[in-house]
Motif scaffolding. Structure first.
Motif, PDB file in Angstrom:
ATOM      1  N   ASN A 238       0.872  -1.156   0.000  1.00  0.00           N
ATOM      2  CA  ASN A 238       0.000   0.000   0.000  1.00  0.00           C
ATOM      3  C   ASN A 238       0.918   1.216   0.000  1.00  0.00           C
ATOM      4  O   ASN A 238       1.470   1.574   1.041  1.00  0.00           O
ATOM      5  CB  ASN A 238      -0.903  -0.012   1.236  1.00  0.00           C
ATOM      6  N   LYS A 239       1.102   1.808  -1.191  1.00  0.00           N
ATOM      7  CA  LYS A 239       2.041   2.932  -1.342  1.00  0.00           C
ATOM      8  C   LYS A 239       1.658   4.125  -0.490  1.00  0.00           C
ATOM      9  O   LYS A 239       2.500   4.752   0.130  1.00  0.00           O
ATOM     10  CB  LYS A 239       2.084   3.378  -2.805  1.00  0.00           C
ATOM     11  N   GLU A 240       0.371   4.424  -0.485  1.00  0.00           N
ATOM     12  CA  GLU A 240      -0.110   5.615   0.224  1.00  0.00           C
ATOM     13  C   GLU A 240       0.252   5.586   1.711  1.00  0.00           C
ATOM     14  O   GLU A 240       0.714   6.565   2.269  1.00  0.00           O
ATOM     15  CB  GLU A 240      -1.624   5.729   0.050  1.00  0.00           C
ATOM     16  N   ASP A 241       0.055   4.416   2.340  1.00  0.00           N
ATOM     17  CA  ASP A 241       0.343   4.283   3.767  1.00  0.00           C
ATOM     18  C   ASP A 241       1.727   3.699   4.038  1.00  0.00           C
ATOM     19  O   ASP A 241       2.080   3.457   5.191  1.00  0.00           O
ATOM     20  CB  ASP A 241      -0.722   3.414   4.436  1.00  0.00           C
ATOM     21  N   LYS A 242       2.484   3.418   2.962  1.00  0.00           N
ATOM     22  CA  LYS A 242       3.843   2.877   3.055  1.00  0.00           C
ATOM     23  C   LYS A 242       3.861   1.545   3.799  1.00  0.00           C
ATOM     24  O   LYS A 242       4.671   1.310   4.696  1.00  0.00           O
ATOM     25  CB  LYS A 242       4.792   3.887   3.702  1.00  0.00           C
ATOM     26  N   LEU A 243       2.948   0.636   3.390  1.00  0.00           N
ATOM     27  CA  LEU A 243       2.796  -0.650   4.053  1.00  0.00           C
ATOM     28  C   LEU A 243       3.211  -1.794   3.136  1.00  0.00           C
ATOM     29  O   LEU A 243       3.012  -1.744   1.919  1.00  0.00           O
ATOM     30  CB  LEU A 243       1.341  -0.872   4.473  1.00  0.00           C
ATOM     31  N   ILE A 244       3.746  -2.823   3.741  1.00  0.00           N
ATOM     32  CA  ILE A 244       4.033  -4.084   3.074  1.00  0.00           C
ATOM     33  C   ILE A 244       3.309  -5.151   3.881  1.00  0.00           C
ATOM     34  O   ILE A 244       3.457  -5.231   5.100  1.00  0.00           O
ATOM     35  CB  ILE A 244       5.543  -4.387   3.049  1.00  0.00           C
ATOM     36  N   LYS A 245       2.510  -5.983   3.195  1.00  0.00           N
ATOM     37  CA  LYS A 245       1.771  -7.042   3.873  1.00  0.00           C
ATOM     38  C   LYS A 245       2.285  -8.384   3.378  1.00  0.00           C
ATOM     39  O   LYS A 245       2.475  -8.578   2.171  1.00  0.00           O
ATOM     40  CB  LYS A 245       0.275  -6.930   3.577  1.00  0.00           C
ATOM     41  N   ILE A 246       2.516  -9.287   4.308  1.00  0.00           N
ATOM     42  CA  ILE A 246       2.929 -10.643   3.968  1.00  0.00           C
ATOM     43  C   ILE A 246       1.976 -11.625   4.640  1.00  0.00           C
ATOM     44  O   ILE A 246       1.859 -11.651   5.860  1.00  0.00           O
ATOM     45  CB  ILE A 246       4.387 -10.925   4.405  1.00  0.00           C
ATOM     46  N   ASP A 247       1.285 -12.402   3.806  1.00  0.00           N
ATOM     47  CA  ASP A 247       0.412 -13.468   4.283  1.00  0.00           C
ATOM     48  C   ASP A 247       1.149 -14.785   4.102  1.00  0.00           C
ATOM     49  O   ASP A 247       1.689 -15.050   3.029  1.00  0.00           O
ATOM     50  CB  ASP A 247      -0.893 -13.524   3.487  1.00  0.00           C
ATOM     51  N   LEU A 248       1.182 -15.574   5.156  1.00  0.00           N
ATOM     52  CA  LEU A 248       1.788 -16.903   5.085  1.00  0.00           C
ATOM     53  C   LEU A 248       0.712 -17.949   5.289  1.00  0.00           C
ATOM     54  O   LEU A 248      -0.200 -17.775   6.101  1.00  0.00           O
ATOM     55  CB  LEU A 248       2.848 -17.090   6.175  1.00  0.00           C
TER      56      LEU A 248
END
Length: 159
Positions: A56-66
Protein backbone atom coordinates in the motif's frame (compact mmCIF):
# COMPACT_ATOMS: atom_id res chain seq x y z
CA UNK A 1 35.93 9.27 5.06
CA UNK A 2 34.25 12.21 6.75
CA UNK A 3 31.47 11.66 9.26
CA UNK A 4 28.89 13.30 6.96
CA UNK A 5 29.77 11.09 3.98
CA UNK A 6 29.77 8.01 6.18
CA UNK A 7 26.39 8.97 7.63
CA UNK A 8 24.92 9.52 4.12
CA UNK A 9 26.28 6.18 2.92
CA UNK A 10 24.86 4.36 5.97
CA UNK A 11 21.46 6.08 5.61
CA UNK A 12 21.18 4.78 2.03
CA UNK A 13 21.71 1.22 3.29
CA UNK A 14 19.39 1.52 6.28
CA UNK A 15 15.75 0.61 5.75
CA UNK A 16 13.56 1.33 8.74
CA UNK A 17 10.62 -1.00 9.33
CA UNK A 18 8.05 -1.43 12.06
CA UNK A 19 5.58 -4.26 12.57
CA UNK A 20 2.08 -2.82 12.57
CA UNK A 21 0.20 -6.08 13.02
CA UNK A 22 0.88 -9.81 13.10
CA UNK A 23 -1.99 -12.20 13.67
CA UNK A 24 -3.26 -15.66 12.77
CA UNK A 25 -6.03 -15.82 10.17
CA UNK A 26 -6.94 -19.45 10.60
CA UNK A 27 -5.84 -22.78 12.01
CA UNK A 28 -6.89 -26.37 11.39
CA UNK A 29 -5.88 -29.77 12.67
CA UNK A 30 -7.12 -33.09 11.28
CA UNK A 31 -8.73 -35.86 13.30
CA UNK A 32 -5.83 -37.61 15.02
CA UNK A 33 -7.73 -40.84 15.84
CA UNK A 34 -6.18 -42.72 12.89
CA UNK A 35 -2.55 -42.02 13.86
CA UNK A 36 -0.42 -42.14 16.98
CA UNK A 37 0.55 -38.48 17.54
CA UNK A 38 3.00 -39.37 20.35
CA UNK A 39 5.23 -41.16 17.83
CA UNK A 40 5.38 -38.22 15.39
CA UNK A 41 8.53 -36.13 15.43
CA UNK A 42 9.52 -33.09 13.40
CA UNK A 43 11.54 -35.43 11.14
CA UNK A 44 8.29 -37.20 10.16
CA UNK A 45 6.81 -33.98 8.80
CA UNK A 46 7.14 -32.06 5.58
CA UNK A 47 5.98 -28.45 5.29
CA UNK A 48 4.52 -26.40 2.48
CA UNK A 49 4.55 -22.64 2.78
CA UNK A 50 2.72 -20.21 0.52
CA UNK A 51 3.70 -16.56 0.57
CA UNK A 52 1.38 -13.82 -0.65
CA UNK A 53 2.58 -10.23 -0.59
CA UNK A 54 0.99 -6.87 -1.12
CA UNK A 55 1.81 -3.21 -0.76
CA UNK A 56 0.00 0.00 0.00
CA UNK A 57 2.04 2.93 -1.34
CA UNK A 58 -0.11 5.62 0.22
CA UNK A 59 0.34 4.28 3.77
CA UNK A 60 3.84 2.88 3.06
CA UNK A 61 2.80 -0.65 4.05
CA UNK A 62 4.03 -4.08 3.07
CA UNK A 63 1.77 -7.04 3.87
CA UNK A 64 2.93 -10.64 3.97
CA UNK A 65 0.41 -13.47 4.28
CA UNK A 66 1.79 -16.90 5.09
CA UNK A 67 -0.02 -20.18 4.72
CA UNK A 68 1.80 -23.11 6.34
CA UNK A 69 0.63 -26.73 6.04
CA UNK A 70 2.27 -29.77 7.66
CA UNK A 71 2.11 -33.24 6.14
CA UNK A 72 2.99 -36.57 7.74
CA UNK A 73 5.42 -38.42 5.51
CA UNK A 74 4.46 -42.06 5.25
CA UNK A 75 7.63 -44.09 4.71
CA UNK A 76 5.74 -47.18 3.50
CA UNK A 77 4.52 -45.32 0.40
CA UNK A 78 4.75 -41.91 -1.18
CA UNK A 79 1.49 -40.61 0.31
CA UNK A 80 1.53 -37.57 2.52
CA UNK A 81 -1.18 -37.08 5.09
CA UNK A 82 -2.17 -33.52 5.92
CA UNK A 83 -1.97 -32.93 9.69
CA UNK A 84 -2.36 -29.24 10.45
CA UNK A 85 -2.04 -25.79 9.01
CA UNK A 86 -2.09 -22.16 9.95
CA UNK A 87 -2.41 -18.83 8.17
CA UNK A 88 -1.03 -15.50 9.32
CA UNK A 89 -0.96 -11.90 8.17
CA UNK A 90 1.83 -9.49 9.04
CA UNK A 91 1.81 -5.82 8.12
CA UNK A 92 4.97 -3.74 8.11
CA UNK A 93 5.26 0.03 7.74
CA UNK A 94 8.38 1.59 6.36
CA UNK A 95 9.06 5.30 6.09
CA UNK A 96 11.72 4.24 3.56
CA UNK A 97 9.08 2.78 1.20
CA UNK A 98 10.64 4.45 -1.85
CA UNK A 99 13.93 2.71 -1.06
CA UNK A 100 12.11 -0.63 -1.04
CA UNK A 101 9.46 -0.48 -3.79
CA UNK A 102 9.73 1.41 -7.08
CA UNK A 103 6.94 2.91 -9.25
CA UNK A 104 6.47 -0.42 -11.06
CA UNK A 105 5.91 -2.13 -7.68
CA UNK A 106 9.21 -3.99 -8.00
CA UNK A 107 11.36 -4.66 -4.95
CA UNK A 108 14.42 -2.41 -4.88
CA UNK A 109 15.70 -3.63 -1.53
CA UNK A 110 18.42 -6.26 -1.35
CA UNK A 111 17.37 -9.90 -1.00
CA UNK A 112 18.55 -9.82 2.62
CA UNK A 113 15.85 -7.26 3.43
CA UNK A 114 13.02 -9.36 2.03
CA UNK A 115 14.38 -12.50 3.67
CA UNK A 116 14.51 -10.69 7.02
CA UNK A 117 10.85 -9.73 6.66
CA UNK A 118 10.00 -13.34 5.82
CA UNK A 119 12.01 -14.61 8.78
CA UNK A 120 10.07 -12.27 11.05
CA UNK A 121 6.79 -13.63 9.62
CA UNK A 122 7.94 -17.24 9.94
CA UNK A 123 9.01 -16.64 13.55
CA UNK A 124 5.58 -15.17 14.22
CA UNK A 125 3.74 -18.09 12.66
CA UNK A 126 5.97 -20.50 14.61
CA UNK A 127 4.77 -18.90 17.86
CA UNK A 128 1.14 -18.77 16.69
CA UNK A 129 1.28 -22.47 15.85
CA UNK A 130 2.76 -23.33 19.26
CA UNK A 131 -0.16 -21.55 20.93
CA UNK A 132 -2.68 -23.46 18.79
CA UNK A 133 -1.03 -26.86 19.38
CA UNK A 134 -0.46 -26.41 23.14
CA UNK A 135 -3.55 -28.37 24.26
CA UNK A 136 -3.40 -31.03 21.56
CA UNK A 137 -1.59 -34.33 21.13
CA UNK A 138 0.82 -32.51 18.78
CA UNK A 139 2.01 -29.99 21.36
CA UNK A 140 5.55 -31.41 21.08
CA UNK A 141 5.81 -30.41 17.38
CA UNK A 142 7.61 -27.21 16.40
CA UNK A 143 8.36 -25.76 12.99
CA UNK A 144 12.03 -26.23 12.18
CA UNK A 145 14.18 -23.40 10.89
CA UNK A 146 13.44 -22.88 7.22
CA UNK A 147 16.16 -22.33 4.62
CA UNK A 148 15.20 -19.29 2.56
CA UNK A 149 18.33 -19.36 0.39
CA UNK A 150 16.46 -20.93 -2.55
CA UNK A 151 13.70 -18.36 -2.41
CA UNK A 152 13.17 -16.17 -5.45
CA UNK A 153 12.73 -12.39 -5.27
CA UNK A 154 9.76 -11.12 -3.27
CA UNK A 155 7.39 -9.43 -5.73
CA UNK A 156 4.64 -7.42 -4.00
CA UNK A 157 1.39 -6.78 -5.80
CA UNK A 158 -0.18 -3.33 -5.61
CA UNK A 159 -3.45 -3.42 -3.61
Amino acid sequence: MSKEKKKKKESKKTIRVEIIESKPNGFYIVDLDKINPDEITTKDLEYRINIITGTNKEDKLIKIDLELDAFLINSSNSNKQELFGIKSATIFRTPDFDKVINEDVKVLAPDDFTKKLLNICIGGIRGMLAVNLVNTELSHITIPLLDLSGLKELKPIED
